[in-house]
Scaffold this motif. Sequence first.
Motif, short mmCIF file in Angstrom:
data_model
loop_
_atom_site.label_atom_id
_atom_site.label_comp_id
_atom_site.label_asym_id
_atom_site.label_seq_id
_atom_site.Cartn_x
_atom_site.Cartn_y
_atom_site.Cartn_z
N LYS A 185 -2.41 0.57 13.88
CA LYS A 185 -3.47 -0.87 13.28
C LYS A 185 -3.16 -0.89 11.73
O LYS A 185 -3.88 -0.08 11.54
N ARG A 186 -2.89 -2.31 11.50
CA ARG A 186 -2.83 -2.27 10.50
C ARG A 186 -4.08 -3.08 10.17
O ARG A 186 -4.64 -4.18 10.07
N ILE A 187 -4.90 -2.48 8.94
CA ILE A 187 -6.03 -3.87 8.45
C ILE A 187 -6.11 -3.03 7.09
O ILE A 187 -5.70 -1.69 6.94
N PRO A 188 -5.59 -3.63 6.51
CA PRO A 188 -5.84 -3.83 4.87
C PRO A 188 -6.38 -2.83 3.73
O PRO A 188 -6.22 -2.86 2.95
N VAL A 189 -8.09 -3.23 4.29
CA VAL A 189 -8.86 -2.58 3.91
C VAL A 189 -9.33 -1.56 4.44
O VAL A 189 -10.33 -2.09 5.29
N LEU A 190 -9.76 -0.61 3.34
CA LEU A 190 -10.29 1.20 4.16
C LEU A 190 -11.46 0.61 3.21
O LEU A 190 -11.73 0.90 2.26
N CYS A 191 -12.62 0.99 3.92
CA CYS A 191 -14.18 2.11 3.15
C CYS A 191 -14.10 3.32 3.32
O CYS A 191 -14.18 3.70 4.92
N LEU A 192 -14.02 3.85 2.22
CA LEU A 192 -13.97 5.41 2.17
C LEU A 192 -14.85 6.36 1.66
O LEU A 192 -16.13 4.94 1.18
N LEU A 250 -4.06 5.49 5.19
CA LEU A 250 -3.45 4.92 4.22
C LEU A 250 -2.58 4.26 4.29
O LEU A 250 -2.60 3.58 3.62
N ASP A 251 -1.58 4.13 5.68
CA ASP A 251 -0.53 3.04 5.77
C ASP A 251 -1.24 2.35 5.42
O ASP A 251 -1.48 1.10 6.03
N GLY A 252 -0.22 1.67 4.41
CA GLY A 252 -0.09 -0.25 4.46
C GLY A 252 -1.75 -0.47 4.42
O GLY A 252 -2.04 -2.41 4.26
N VAL A 253 -2.17 0.17 3.38
CA VAL A 253 -4.13 -0.06 2.53
C VAL A 253 -3.26 -0.66 1.27
O VAL A 253 -3.00 -0.84 0.79
N GLU A 254 -4.35 -2.00 1.47
CA GLU A 254 -4.09 -2.67 0.18
C GLU A 254 -5.48 -2.64 -0.97
O GLU A 254 -5.30 -2.83 -1.93
N ARG A 300 0.71 6.82 -1.12
CA ARG A 300 0.91 5.34 -0.68
C ARG A 300 -0.20 4.79 -0.86
O ARG A 300 -0.61 3.32 -0.95
N LEU A 301 -0.97 4.82 -2.14
CA LEU A 301 -2.17 3.39 -2.09
C LEU A 301 -2.29 3.30 -3.84
O LEU A 301 -3.20 3.01 -4.84
#
Length: 182
Positions: free
Chosen positions: A6-13, A79-83, A112-113
């Motif tokens: 599921k494409r979610i463009p913002v990741l919090c790690l 990580l795919d599609g993360v902006e 990918r990033l």
Amino acid sequence: MDDPEKRIPVLCLGPKGSGKTTLLKKLQNAEGIDNTYSPVPTIGTNIYDIYYLNKHGKKQMMSIREVGGEMAPLWHNYLDGVEKVIYVVDTSNLCQISAAAVLLYTLLAEPRLKSAKFILVLSKMDAAYRQMRNEALLMLQHTRLSTELSNAPTLLEASPLTGEGMEQLKAALCDTKIVSTF
Ligand SMILES: Nc1nc2c(ncn2[C@@H]2O[C@H](COP(=O)(O)OP(=O)(O)OP(=O)(O)O)[C@@H](O)[C@H]2O)c(=O)[nH]1
Ligand SMILES: [Mg+2]
């Protein structure tokens, strides 16, 4: 656990306990984020819908996916599609920072990033921990990252408990001017 496809463009790690859940809850304007707030560690992932005003003054929604620190070995699945990547480091925990730095460098080197925007959040910037800010930056080699990397992280200091840095974080996420009334 949610579907990594599921494409979610913002990741919090960030490492476990660094303050991701608290920060994202505060971004959602949740009530009761104060000294009494005690979140449970995120086992798996959480998705947070954040509402903000875009530069035309229109309300918009953005989804942010938190992947728990416990899941660090599996971060690469998301990580795919993360902006944008919000990378949260706990300033009060100097013992954890070297490990946090290694994980951050791995992400910065991830093909990918390559064009993703990184926001490095020094969390828990409450008064008691502010004194550790410079040590934290030194251990993260922040100056070196800023001079040597084209995708150097934007630095933000925040404390969801006091509200410090929250408007700046929203602005960095939304590429919009800081809005004080939300
Ligand atoms: N003093 C202080 N404590 C904080 C702050 N933000 C979070 N905490 C505390 O730090 C602990 C961990 O917070 P979480 O938000 O669950 O951390 P997390 O990064 O989501 O952890 P994982 O989900 O396990 O990866 C909790 O006890 C919070 O109350 C802050 O700004 N100041
Ligand atoms: Mg969490």
